[in-house]
Design an enzyme around this catalytic site. Structure first.
Site, short mmCIF file in Angstrom:
data_model
loop_
_atom_site.label_atom_id
_atom_site.label_comp_id
_atom_site.label_asym_id
_atom_site.label_seq_id
_atom_site.Cartn_x
_atom_site.Cartn_y
_atom_site.Cartn_z
N SER A 1 39.92 41.70 35.80
CA SER A 1 40.97 41.04 36.52
C SER A 1 42.13 41.72 35.64
O SER A 1 41.88 42.85 35.42
CB SER A 1 41.01 39.45 36.03
OG SER A 1 42.38 39.25 36.29
N ASP B 1 38.07 37.57 47.33
CA ASP B 1 38.54 37.14 46.19
C ASP B 1 40.08 37.00 46.14
O ASP B 1 40.75 37.97 46.80
CB ASP B 1 38.64 38.14 45.31
CG ASP B 1 39.36 38.22 43.94
OD1 ASP B 1 40.06 37.25 43.74
OD2 ASP B 1 39.28 38.47 42.88
N HIS C 1 36.94 35.59 42.53
CA HIS C 1 37.09 36.15 41.53
C HIS C 1 36.55 35.59 40.02
O HIS C 1 36.87 34.33 39.66
CB HIS C 1 39.11 35.52 41.28
CG HIS C 1 39.43 36.60 40.60
ND1 HIS C 1 40.28 38.00 40.62
CD2 HIS C 1 40.45 35.68 39.39
CE1 HIS C 1 40.81 38.18 39.57
NE2 HIS C 1 40.46 37.24 38.26
#
Length: 412
Positions: A220, A346, A375
């Site tokens: 991320s 996502d 995600h």
């Protein structure tokens, strides 16, 4: 292997025919409930096999990297079967922290000084029992970067440490300032655009283990930071390869997606509160420079960044910060092999913002796009307690880079 090459409409018609003609009892009769369950299960299974379970899309800017990945990382060619009962994006995202196991890992913590007088917390897993690489001086090192509010204790980080341990490698987790319990010595935290702390960490690792190959993995925001680092450094880095998971490539698109009503409720508000909690913990040092009361009233990540992050790092506006933080603008300058895994569903990194065309123009880049996974989800198996699809991608790519890295020296 049962062939899936059949007409879904024919299957639906046959199921309907079965329910209408084979079950002769009333709605509440003994056979109807079972028949409906069997019929629904068959239809759901067919839908799953036809529409959910698919092979990922592998995109690369060069044939050499593309072939290397297909040969050394067979997971990139395999069908990804998301967990049968929770393949939807938001469910995968929300459930992963709760359903995946947290492997037991004992870290060695180290605090190193930054140029501005601050301190950076590193959690080392030395793997001194490694049989494959018994010499610490040459034992390969894997640098791990967690997400926006993550630390070395996140389940996805612990899984990568476990995978690295199995390969005989050493791991070090770079915790962003102020998130892992250490004292904030200066009024500065972190952001996706600033790579000064990351540079300090990489130089520190290289200095301590000059003969050991180093690769990195970022998740991320950690992946965004790594991509921005590679884009700025070009060939001037000791990293042999990088793998990035669920990165947000265009911050404007990411924040816009997270501000949609449902996603704001499920994710945005929670992450904002986590960021604010970190600010509150270090209020004595931060309130000397920033209006903390104003920061604590932010309702979204965008408002938090407008009131805190962009100001801290000296941007004229929050838009200037978001542009600088978006890795998509630096991908063309990446000169180190980098594999990027994203799920098309996502909500943190919407599919239309995945930089497919940009990746095609750089032979050092490869994108692996799954239809599902959410995600940092990528759950698979009936009960996904252990390895995920993301873990398998990490393990195979790390091994390929460390053991076959000589094949990646010139990908042009």
């Amino acid at each position: 292997m049962i062939s899936l090459d059949f007409n879904f409409n024919i299957l639906t018609r046959d199921l309907s025919h079965y329910l209408e003609n084979q079950v002769k009892v009333g709605l509440f009769g003994s056979g109807v409930g079972l028949s409906l369950v069997l019929g629904f299960s068959a239809a759901y299974t067919c839908y799953y096999l036809l529409s959910v379970a698919k092979k990922p899309q592998l995109i690369s800017g060069g044939k050499k990297f593309y072939q290397f990945l297909r040969e050394q990382c067979p997971v990139v060619t395999e069908t990804y079967y998301p967990t049968f009962w929770c393949w939807e994006s938001r469910i995968q995202t929300l459930l992963r922290p709760f359903v995946t196991a947290k492997p037991g890992v004992v870290y060695r913590n180290e605090l190193i000084k930054a140029a501005d007088g601050g301190q950076i917390s590193l959690d080392w897993f030395d793997n001194d029992e490694s049989f494959a690489h018994p010499d610490p001086a040459t034992r390969p090192t894997v640098l791990l970067l967690p997400g926006l509010t993550g630390t070395s204790r996140e389940s996805y980080i612990l899984h990568m440490v476990q995978q690295s341990r199995d390969l005989g490698y050493r791991c070090v987790v770079f915790n962003n300032r102020g998130v892992s319990g250490e004292t904030l010595l200066t009024p500065r935290t972190y952001c996706a655009a600033n790579i000064e702390d990351l540079e300090t960490v990489i130089e520190h690792i290289q200095k301590n283990y000059e003969a050991a190959p180093i690769m990195a993995a970022g998740v991320s925001m950690g992946g965004m930071m790594l991509a921005n680092y590679l884009g700025r450094k070009g060939r001037e880095t000791c990293l042999k390869g990088v793998v990035v998971f669920s990165a947000g490539w265009d911050v404007f698109e990411c924040t816009a997606s997270l501000e949609k009503p449902l996603d704001r409720f499920l994710f945005n508000s929670y992450l904002t509160s986590c960021l604010q909690a970190s600010v509150h913990r270090h209020r004595p040092v931060l309130e000397k420079c920033y209006d903390i009361d104003h920061v604590m009233k932010a309702k979204t990540i965008r408002e938090f960044d407008e009131r805190f992050t962009s100001i801290m790092f000296g941007y004229p506006t929050n838009d200037d910060y978001y542009h600088d933080a978006s890795p998509v603008h630096r991908l063309k300058s990446v000169q180190v092999p980098m594999l990027c895994l994203n799920a098309a569903d996502d909500v943190f990194s919407p599919s239309h913002a995945i930089p497919v065309e940009t990746v095609k123009q750089n032979p050092n880049l490869a994108l692996l796009i799954t239809c599902h996974g959410g995600h940092i989800g990528f759950l698979e198996g009936l009960w996904p307690r252990q390895s995920t699809y993301m873990d398998r991608v990490f393990k195979q790519f790390a091994k390929a880079v460390i053991e076959q890295g000589s094949r990646l020296t010139d990908l042009s």
